[in-house]
Design a protein around this motif. Structure first.
Motif, PDB file in Angstrom:
ATOM      1  N   GLU A   8      -2.926   4.208  10.542  1.00 46.78           N
ATOM      2  CA  GLU A   8      -4.216   3.937   9.916  1.00 46.78           C
ATOM      3  C   GLU A   8      -4.323   2.456   9.530  1.00 46.78           C
ATOM      4  N   LEU A   9      -3.207   1.897   9.108  1.00 47.00           N
ATOM      5  CA  LEU A   9      -3.163   0.472   8.779  1.00 47.00           C
ATOM      6  C   LEU A   9      -3.391  -0.382  10.027  1.00 47.00           C
TER       7      LEU A   9
ATOM      8  N   GLN B 138       0.818  -1.217   0.000  1.00 46.02           N
ATOM      9  CA  GLN B 138       0.000   0.000   0.000  1.00 46.02           C
ATOM     10  C   GLN B 138       0.850   1.265   0.000  1.00 46.02           C
ATOM     11  N   GLU B 139       2.162   1.090  -0.184  1.00 47.57           N
ATOM     12  CA  GLU B 139       3.105   2.208  -0.296  1.00 47.57           C
ATOM     13  C   GLU B 139       2.967   3.202   0.858  1.00 47.57           C
ATOM     14  N   ILE B 140       3.037   2.683   2.086  1.00 49.89           N
ATOM     15  CA  ILE B 140       2.944   3.517   3.287  1.00 49.89           C
ATOM     16  C   ILE B 140       4.138   4.486   3.309  1.00 49.89           C
ATOM     17  N   GLN B 141       3.843   5.777   3.480  1.00 52.55           N
ATOM     18  CA  GLN B 141       4.880   6.798   3.426  1.00 52.55           C
ATOM     19  C   GLN B 141       5.115   7.517   4.754  1.00 52.55           C
TER      20      GLN B 141
END
Length: 160
Positions: A142-143, A132-135
């Motif tokens: 949130e995840l 999910q390309e967490i930045q």
């Protein structure tokens, strides 16, 4: 098929057993008497995976299993659990692709996430953070939100 020892083409089947999703046969070469094992698997029509850039590549259970292994590295998840998860993901991908013989890579990613969610939370978070390309830390929180009780701020994933 030839003998792996002498390349002779004739052999006897000594024993046949079902093994997972295939058949295991113990064989003996009639020329050199070398014994060896072969595995037969039913060939399934696997879908093509349509990647984000439009490229298509054959579905690969090995690629799925590698992704699961990376996500669950140094976690209490057995090789058997990873293999079974890979098989379930393959079965679901085939079911989704019925009629069109293709599945979007995003759908495959969702299948992997769903399997990891049931298999190992840390593995799930590792895979999801890349997939999910967490930045940012906020994205990561949130995840985690489904496992955190906002009132007590404690992990509620394993409690009853």
């Amino acid at each position: 098929m030839n003998c792996p020892q002498c390349e002779h083409g004739k052999f006897e089947v000594l024993e046949t057993r079902t093994s997972g999703d295939g058949i295991r046969r113990r064989r003996c070469c009639v020329a050199c008497e070398h014994r060896f094992t072969t595995f037969e698997r039913i060939e399934r029509r696997l879908p093509l995976v349509v990647k984000k850039n439009g490229e298509r590549e054959p579905f690969s259970r090995d690629k799925i299993r590698e992704g699961l292994q990376i996500a669950c590295r140094k976690r209490p998840v057995s090789a058997i659990q990873l293999e079974e998860s890979g098989r379930r993901i393959e079965d679901q991908a085939i079911a989704i692709a019925i009629g069109r013989n293709e599945i979007a890579s995003g759908d495959v990613g969702k299948l992997v996430l769903a399997e990891l969610k049931n298999l190992d939370l840390v593995g799930y978070l590792r895979f999801a953070s890349v997939y999910q390309e967490i930045q940012s830390a906020d994205d990561f929180l949130e995840l985690l939100r489904p496992w955190i009780d906002p009132k007590t701020d404690k992990n509620t994933a394993g409690s009853s």
